[in-house]
Design a protein around this motif. Structure first.
Motif, PDB file in Angstrom:
ATOM      1  N   MET A  46       0.954  -1.275   0.125  1.00  0.00           N
ATOM      2  CA  MET A  46       0.041  -0.105  -0.061  1.00  0.00           C
ATOM      3  C   MET A  46       0.848   1.235   0.162  1.00  0.00           C
ATOM      4  N   GLY A  47       0.308   2.122  -0.618  1.00  0.00           N
ATOM      5  CA  GLY A  47       1.077   3.515  -0.608  1.00  0.00           C
ATOM      6  C   GLY A  47       0.342   4.795  -0.582  1.00  0.00           C
ATOM      7  N   TRP A  48       0.833   5.760   0.008  1.00  0.00           N
ATOM      8  CA  TRP A  48       0.121   7.150  -0.200  1.00  0.00           C
ATOM      9  C   TRP A  48       0.860   7.996  -1.300  1.00  0.00           C
TER      10      TRP A  48
ATOM     11  N   PRO B  87      -3.265  20.453  -7.486  1.00  0.00           N
ATOM     12  CA  PRO B  87      -3.380  20.948  -8.810  1.00  0.00           C
ATOM     13  C   PRO B  87      -2.228  21.712  -9.866  1.00  0.00           C
ATOM     14  N   GLY B  88      -2.108  20.825 -10.832  1.00  0.00           N
ATOM     15  CA  GLY B  88      -0.969  21.534 -11.969  1.00  0.00           C
ATOM     16  C   GLY B  88       0.254  21.252 -11.176  1.00  0.00           C
ATOM     17  N   LYS B  89       0.360  20.156 -10.454  1.00  0.00           N
ATOM     18  CA  LYS B  89       1.747  19.628  -9.959  1.00  0.00           C
ATOM     19  C   LYS B  89       1.910  18.018 -10.234  1.00  0.00           C
ATOM     20  N   GLU B  90       2.960  17.601 -10.358  1.00  0.00           N
ATOM     21  CA  GLU B  90       3.141  16.198 -10.358  1.00  0.00           C
ATOM     22  C   GLU B  90       2.699  15.623  -9.344  1.00  0.00           C
ATOM     23  N   ARG B  91       2.255  14.217  -9.437  1.00  0.00           N
ATOM     24  CA  ARG B  91       1.972  13.349  -8.272  1.00  0.00           C
ATOM     25  C   ARG B  91       3.263  12.987  -7.430  1.00  0.00           C
ATOM     26  N   GLU B  92       3.058  13.156  -6.259  1.00  0.00           N
ATOM     27  CA  GLU B  92       4.398  12.917  -5.427  1.00  0.00           C
ATOM     28  C   GLU B  92       4.108  11.885  -4.369  1.00  0.00           C
ATOM     29  N   PHE B  93       5.349  10.905  -4.202  1.00  0.00           N
ATOM     30  CA  PHE B  93       5.207   9.867  -3.256  1.00  0.00           C
ATOM     31  C   PHE B  93       5.303  10.324  -2.093  1.00  0.00           C
ATOM     32  N   VAL B  94       4.362   9.962  -1.135  1.00  0.00           N
ATOM     33  CA  VAL B  94       4.413  10.323   0.405  1.00  0.00           C
ATOM     34  C   VAL B  94       5.306   9.242   1.485  1.00  0.00           C
ATOM     35  N   ALA B  95       4.403   8.160   1.192  1.00  0.00           N
ATOM     36  CA  ALA B  95       4.764   6.687   2.128  1.00  0.00           C
ATOM     37  C   ALA B  95       4.470   5.373   1.540  1.00  0.00           C
ATOM     38  N   SER B  96       4.985   4.332   1.969  1.00  0.00           N
ATOM     39  CA  SER B  96       4.390   3.078   1.618  1.00  0.00           C
ATOM     40  C   SER B  96       4.749   2.143   2.376  1.00  0.00           C
ATOM     41  N   ILE B  97       4.328   0.924   2.271  1.00  0.00           N
ATOM     42  CA  ILE B  97       4.295   0.026   3.444  1.00  0.00           C
ATOM     43  C   ILE B  97       4.001  -1.526   2.943  1.00  0.00           C
ATOM     44  N   ASN B  98       4.749  -2.628   3.255  1.00  0.00           N
ATOM     45  CA  ASN B  98       4.696  -3.695   2.497  1.00  0.00           C
ATOM     46  C   ASN B  98       3.398  -4.486   3.274  1.00  0.00           C
ATOM     47  N   TRP B  99       3.268  -5.789   3.089  1.00  0.00           N
ATOM     48  CA  TRP B  99       2.040  -6.410   3.572  1.00  0.00           C
ATOM     49  C   TRP B  99       2.066  -6.779   4.973  1.00  0.00           C
ATOM     50  N   THR B 100       3.347  -6.864   5.571  1.00  0.00           N
ATOM     51  CA  THR B 100       3.489  -7.170   6.910  1.00  0.00           C
ATOM     52  C   THR B 100       3.530  -6.043   7.729  1.00  0.00           C
TER      53      THR B 100
ATOM     54  N   LYS C  93       9.574  12.514   6.412  1.00  0.00           N
ATOM     55  CA  LYS C  93      10.368  11.648   7.309  1.00  0.00           C
ATOM     56  C   LYS C  93      10.375  12.400   8.843  1.00  0.00           C
ATOM     57  N   GLY C  94       9.772  11.754   9.984  1.00  0.00           N
ATOM     58  CA  GLY C  94       9.835  12.224  11.180  1.00  0.00           C
ATOM     59  C   GLY C  94       8.587  12.687  11.533  1.00  0.00           C
ATOM     60  N   ARG C  95       7.601  12.934  10.463  1.00  0.00           N
ATOM     61  CA  ARG C  95       6.556  13.710  10.822  1.00  0.00           C
ATOM     62  C   ARG C  95       5.219  12.786  10.350  1.00  0.00           C
ATOM     63  N   PHE C  96       5.410  12.056   9.415  1.00  0.00           N
ATOM     64  CA  PHE C  96       4.203  11.159   8.988  1.00  0.00           C
ATOM     65  C   PHE C  96       4.709   9.789   9.434  1.00  0.00           C
ATOM     66  N   THR C  97       3.434   8.867   9.632  1.00  0.00           N
ATOM     67  CA  THR C  97       3.894   7.420   9.878  1.00  0.00           C
ATOM     68  C   THR C  97       2.718   6.564   9.084  1.00  0.00           C
ATOM     69  N   ILE C  98       3.220   5.867   8.201  1.00  0.00           N
ATOM     70  CA  ILE C  98       2.159   4.793   7.407  1.00  0.00           C
ATOM     71  C   ILE C  98       2.184   3.495   8.279  1.00  0.00           C
ATOM     72  N   SER C  99       0.937   2.964   8.613  1.00  0.00           N
ATOM     73  CA  SER C  99       0.734   1.886   9.224  1.00  0.00           C
ATOM     74  C   SER C  99      -0.594   1.152   8.534  1.00  0.00           C
ATOM     75  N   ARG C 100      -0.754  -0.122   9.019  1.00  0.00           N
ATOM     76  CA  ARG C 100      -1.933  -0.911   8.580  1.00  0.00           C
ATOM     77  C   ARG C 100      -2.420  -1.807   9.651  1.00  0.00           C
TER      78      ARG C 100
END
Length: 125
Positions: free
Chosen positions: A34-36, A41-54, A65-72
């Motif tokens: 999974m990814g975020w 508008p008018g800008k390129e899509r930007e990667f934020v975070a991703s996580i594997n299935w485990t 980094k250091g501000r956002f946390t991805i979890s599942r």
């Protein structure tokens, strides 16, 4: 077919926090990478975070980094993005993405083949 529905966006003051959720339908969520991503508008899509299935492998853009946390939570078929210390530059539409069977979570949009409709995050000064 996988359907993704984001929620949790909104208006927040700089320095505040939001938690985005992305609920997935479909089989075998537990083997989806999974990814975020985000895009203004008018800008390129930007990667934020991703996580594997485990949840054992997580990747972040340097800007978050250091501000956002991805979890599942595989039992709930949901991925989260906890966003703290929000800045004006974080204002964007945030999208979650899924790729069944991808062992290493990708960091570019082309790695993913299912997308949500997006949720707006607006950070005010």
């Amino acid at each position: 077919q996988v359907q993704l529905v984001e929620s949790g966006g909104g208006l927040v003051q700089a320095g505040g926090s939001l938690r985005l959720s992305c609920a997935a339908s479909g089989r075998a969520f537990s083997v989806y990478a999974m990814g975020w991503f985000r895009r203004a508008p008018g800008k390129e899509r930007e990667f934020v975070a991703s996580i594997n299935w485990t949840g054992g492998s997580r990747y972040y853009a340097d800007s978050v980094k250091g501000r956002f946390t991805i979890s599942r939570d595989n039992a709930k078929s949901t991925v989260y993005l906890q966003m703290n210390s929000l800045k004006n530059g974080d204002t964007d539409v945030y999208y979650c993405a899924a790729r069944p069977g991808m062992a290493v979570p990708g960091t570019v949009g082309d790695d993913y083949n299912f997308w949500g409709q997006g949720t707006q995050v607006t950070v005010s000064s």
